[in-house]
Design a protein around this motif. Structure first.
Motif, PDB file in Angstrom:
ATOM      1  N   LEU A  65      16.858   1.070   2.395  1.00 47.89           N
ATOM      2  CA  LEU A  65      17.642   0.026   1.729  1.00 47.89           C
ATOM      3  C   LEU A  65      17.634  -1.221   2.600  1.00 47.89           C
ATOM      4  O   LEU A  65      18.002  -1.149   3.786  1.00 47.89           O
ATOM      5  N   VAL A  66      17.205  -2.338   2.026  1.00 45.82           N
ATOM      6  CA  VAL A  66      17.269  -3.623   2.728  1.00 45.82           C
ATOM      7  C   VAL A  66      18.252  -4.499   1.965  1.00 45.82           C
ATOM      8  O   VAL A  66      18.090  -4.720   0.761  1.00 45.82           O
ATOM      9  N   ILE A  67      19.261  -4.963   2.684  1.00 48.38           N
ATOM     10  CA  ILE A  67      20.328  -5.725   2.026  1.00 48.38           C
ATOM     11  C   ILE A  67      20.530  -7.040   2.759  1.00 48.38           C
ATOM     12  O   ILE A  67      20.594  -7.068   3.995  1.00 48.38           O
ATOM     13  N   GLY A  68      20.596  -8.126   2.012  1.00 49.59           N
ATOM     14  CA  GLY A  68      21.010  -9.412   2.571  1.00 49.59           C
ATOM     15  C   GLY A  68      22.403  -9.687   2.050  1.00 49.59           C
ATOM     16  O   GLY A  68      22.601  -9.743   0.830  1.00 49.59           O
ATOM     17  N   ALA A  69      23.373  -9.812   2.941  1.00 52.53           N
ATOM     18  CA  ALA A  69      24.767  -9.955   2.487  1.00 52.53           C
ATOM     19  C   ALA A  69      25.525 -10.909   3.392  1.00 52.53           C
ATOM     20  O   ALA A  69      25.420 -10.819   4.617  1.00 52.53           O
ATOM     21  N   GLU A  70      26.267 -11.815   2.782  1.00 56.04           N
ATOM     22  CA  GLU A  70      27.003 -12.809   3.577  1.00 56.04           C
ATOM     23  C   GLU A  70      28.341 -13.176   2.927  1.00 56.04           C
ATOM     24  O   GLU A  70      28.440 -13.238   1.697  1.00 56.04           O
TER      25      GLU A  70
ATOM     26  N   VAL B 145      13.432  -0.105  -0.905  1.00 57.80           N
ATOM     27  CA  VAL B 145      12.009  -0.211  -0.588  1.00 57.80           C
ATOM     28  C   VAL B 145      11.491   1.212  -0.348  1.00 57.80           C
ATOM     29  O   VAL B 145      12.064   1.970   0.434  1.00 57.80           O
ATOM     30  N   GLN B 146      10.402   1.510  -1.042  1.00 54.73           N
ATOM     31  CA  GLN B 146       9.966   2.909  -1.130  1.00 54.73           C
ATOM     32  C   GLN B 146       8.507   3.050  -0.681  1.00 54.73           C
ATOM     33  O   GLN B 146       7.681   2.195  -0.968  1.00 54.73           O
ATOM     34  N   ARG B 147       8.232   4.150  -0.001  1.00 54.63           N
ATOM     35  CA  ARG B 147       6.844   4.433   0.401  1.00 54.63           C
ATOM     36  C   ARG B 147       5.991   4.647  -0.844  1.00 54.63           C
ATOM     37  O   ARG B 147       6.454   5.244  -1.819  1.00 54.63           O
ATOM     38  N   THR B 148       4.764   4.157  -0.807  1.00 57.39           N
ATOM     39  CA  THR B 148       3.891   4.292  -1.972  1.00 57.39           C
ATOM     40  C   THR B 148       2.437   4.451  -1.515  1.00 57.39           C
ATOM     41  O   THR B 148       2.081   4.049  -0.399  1.00 57.39           O
ATOM     42  N   THR B 149       1.632   5.023  -2.391  1.00 59.58           N
ATOM     43  CA  THR B 149       0.183   5.018  -2.151  1.00 59.58           C
ATOM     44  C   THR B 149      -0.506   4.191  -3.247  1.00 59.58           C
ATOM     45  O   THR B 149      -1.722   4.119  -3.309  1.00 59.58           O
TER      46      THR B 149
ATOM     47  N   HIS C  95       4.973 -12.133   7.308  1.00 61.28           N
ATOM     48  CA  HIS C  95       4.756 -12.970   8.495  1.00 61.28           C
ATOM     49  C   HIS C  95       6.123 -13.458   8.971  1.00 61.28           C
ATOM     50  O   HIS C  95       6.872 -14.042   8.180  1.00 61.28           O
ATOM     51  N   LEU C  96       6.435 -13.212  10.230  1.00 67.70           N
ATOM     52  CA  LEU C  96       7.732 -13.597  10.791  1.00 67.70           C
ATOM     53  C   LEU C  96       7.532 -14.561  11.953  1.00 67.70           C
ATOM     54  O   LEU C  96       6.605 -14.384  12.749  1.00 67.70           O
TER      55      LEU C  96
ATOM     56  N   LEU D 199      12.767  -6.824   5.203  1.00 65.45           N
ATOM     57  CA  LEU D 199      11.668  -6.289   4.397  1.00 65.45           C
ATOM     58  C   LEU D 199      10.490  -5.907   5.294  1.00 65.45           C
ATOM     59  O   LEU D 199       9.833  -4.875   5.103  1.00 65.45           O
ATOM     60  N   SER D 200      10.249  -6.737   6.294  1.00 63.21           N
ATOM     61  CA  SER D 200       9.142  -6.495   7.224  1.00 63.21           C
ATOM     62  C   SER D 200       9.388  -5.216   8.031  1.00 63.21           C
ATOM     63  O   SER D 200       8.463  -4.417   8.238  1.00 63.21           O
ATOM     64  N   VAL D 201      10.618  -5.019   8.483  1.00 62.96           N
ATOM     65  CA  VAL D 201      10.978  -3.794   9.219  1.00 62.96           C
ATOM     66  C   VAL D 201      10.752  -2.577   8.322  1.00 62.96           C
ATOM     67  O   VAL D 201      10.118  -1.593   8.715  1.00 62.96           O
ATOM     68  N   ALA D 202      11.253  -2.654   7.097  1.00 62.85           N
ATOM     69  CA  ALA D 202      11.116  -1.534   6.160  1.00 62.85           C
ATOM     70  C   ALA D 202       9.647  -1.238   5.890  1.00 62.85           C
ATOM     71  O   ALA D 202       9.206  -0.081   5.919  1.00 62.85           O
ATOM     72  N   ASP D 203       8.884  -2.307   5.661  1.00 65.87           N
ATOM     73  CA  ASP D 203       7.452  -2.141   5.366  1.00 65.87           C
ATOM     74  C   ASP D 203       6.736  -1.434   6.516  1.00 65.87           C
ATOM     75  O   ASP D 203       5.905  -0.551   6.285  1.00 65.87           O
ATOM     76  N   ALA D 204       7.092  -1.810   7.757  1.00 61.06           N
ATOM     77  CA  ALA D 204       6.426  -1.199   8.917  1.00 61.06           C
ATOM     78  C   ALA D 204       6.726   0.302   8.991  1.00 61.06           C
ATOM     79  O   ALA D 204       5.824   1.111   9.216  1.00 61.06           O
TER      80      ALA D 204
END
Ligand code: UT7
Length: 327
Positions: free
Chosen positions: A136-141, A167-171, A180-181, A120-125
């Motif tokens: 697309l952010v996916i957690g899969a195991e 996760v989509q760009r927005t204003t 925070h990582l 999520l942090s990568v996408a947000d940046a």
């Protein structure tokens, strides 16, 4: 100013349910021990033919549908996983093909149970920087494939599943406010799959010693670090945004152990009714646990526009982190 928002979520879990009673037949354990020590009653386990990408693909397709975004408009696919289909190609690339997301770059991210927040942090940046519009952010195991089914200390905990977020760009005001990582590689051996990589490549010896399986050195110590770390990460999120714990409408923590979640909530002063907990039905699905729990909250109508959502995770690496989101 650009920001990013979660525009849609989706989940896929295997059909097969493994109950505590089933586990009683595999290792020396009891339903009573597992429920009281972990809060888990049952978990989902992939079939022999089901790989991580199979779950991830369905979760991603559902997130795209919920966000009403065409796969062709996705620019990046991040799959957080410690159980990829193969070392390479990445599970992200496998999905890129299967989803028909032909304009997307793709990679896998290894941060164990913190993987979704890292993703999520990568996408947000990227989205904040205005470089992309849809990620697309996916957690899969499929942790069942790397669990030592003779080790009662771990095999009762881990499970399979996938959760995704478009996760989509927005204003607009609905956006990820902060992430925070954190990491502490010095404690990496506490939770590890020692073999199968370049340090101990697969060999008969490595297989005989069961090194291609999850090892948890000292569950009790991991428990304590998990509680402290998730609390610290949550407090960092609040501080960075000038928020109080009473401002949080919903808390979605990583589902490692109900006792860890309760301890973190108690230390933060977070009332039970504001916590999403589904570990009883899904166990610890590592990177998938937060998006699975989040999707459940979204579909149950537990989040309304303007709500303040807190995510916090802890896992192997060691890694931990938090995200604060204006829904
Ligand atoms: O996903 C993020 C990373 N993972 C975690 O955060 C996991 C963190 N750790 C935990 O959740 C807990 O430490 C566990 C659930 C793994 C273990 O719970 P615990 O309360 O810390 O138990 P323990 O390890 O101190 O073990 C207590 C006893 C031991 O027996 P003795 O030595 O007291 O006789 C264990 O051998 O429970 C025994 N035990 C079990 N008994 C029945 C351990 N596993 C089992 C089991 N069934 N499955």
């Amino acid at each position: 100013m650009y920001g990013s928002r979660i525009a849609g979520t989706g989940v896929s879990v295997p059909d097969r349910v493994l109950t505590n009673a089933d586990l009683e037949r595999i290792v020396s354990t009891s339903d009573e021990w597992i429920v009281t020590r972990t809060g888990i009653s049952e978990r989902r386990i992939a079939s022999d033919s089901q790989a991580t990408s199979d779950l991830a693909e369905r979760a991603a397709a559902r997130a795209l549908e919920a966000a009403a975004v065409d796969p062709i408009d996705v620019e990046l696919i991040v799959v957080s996983t410690v159980t990829p289909d193969t070392f390479f190609p990445s599970t992200g690339c496998i999905l890129q093909d299967r989803l028909g997301a032909s304009h997307a770059a793709a990679f896998d991210l290894s941060a164990a149970c913190s993987g979704f927040i890292y993703g999520l942090s990568v996408a947000d940046a990227y989205l904040r920087a205005g470089l992309m519009r849809n990620i697309l952010v996916i957690g899969a195991e499929t942790l069942s494939k790397v669990v030592d089914w003779s080790d009662r200390g771990t095999c009762v905990l881990f499970a399979d599943g996938a959760g995704a977020a478009l996760v989509q760009r927005t204003t607009g005001d609905s956006r990820i406010l902060s992430t925070h990582l954190y990491a502490d590689g010095s404690k990496g051996k506490q939770l590890i799959i020692p073999g199968g990589g370049s340090r101990h490549p697969v060999s008969q010896k490595v297989l005989d010693e069961n090194l291609v399986k999850i090892k948890m050195a000292n569950g009790n110590e991991v428990f304590k670090v998990a509680v402290r770390s998730m609390e610290d990460a949550a407090l960092a999120a609040l501080k960075a945004n000038g928020a109080e714990i009473t401002d949080i409408d919903l808390f979605v923590p990583h589902q490692a152990n109900a006792r860890i979640i309760n301890a973190v909530a108690q230390r933060l002063g977070m009332p039970k009714e504001r916590i999403v907990m589904n570990i009883d039905r899904f166990g610890n699905t590592s990177a998938a646990s937060i998006p699975i729990a989040l999707n459940e909250a979204v579909r149950a109508g537990r989040l309304k526009p303007g709500d303040l959502l807190l995510l916090a995770a802890f896992g192997g690496g060691l890694t931990w982190g938090s995200a604060l989101i204006r829904w």
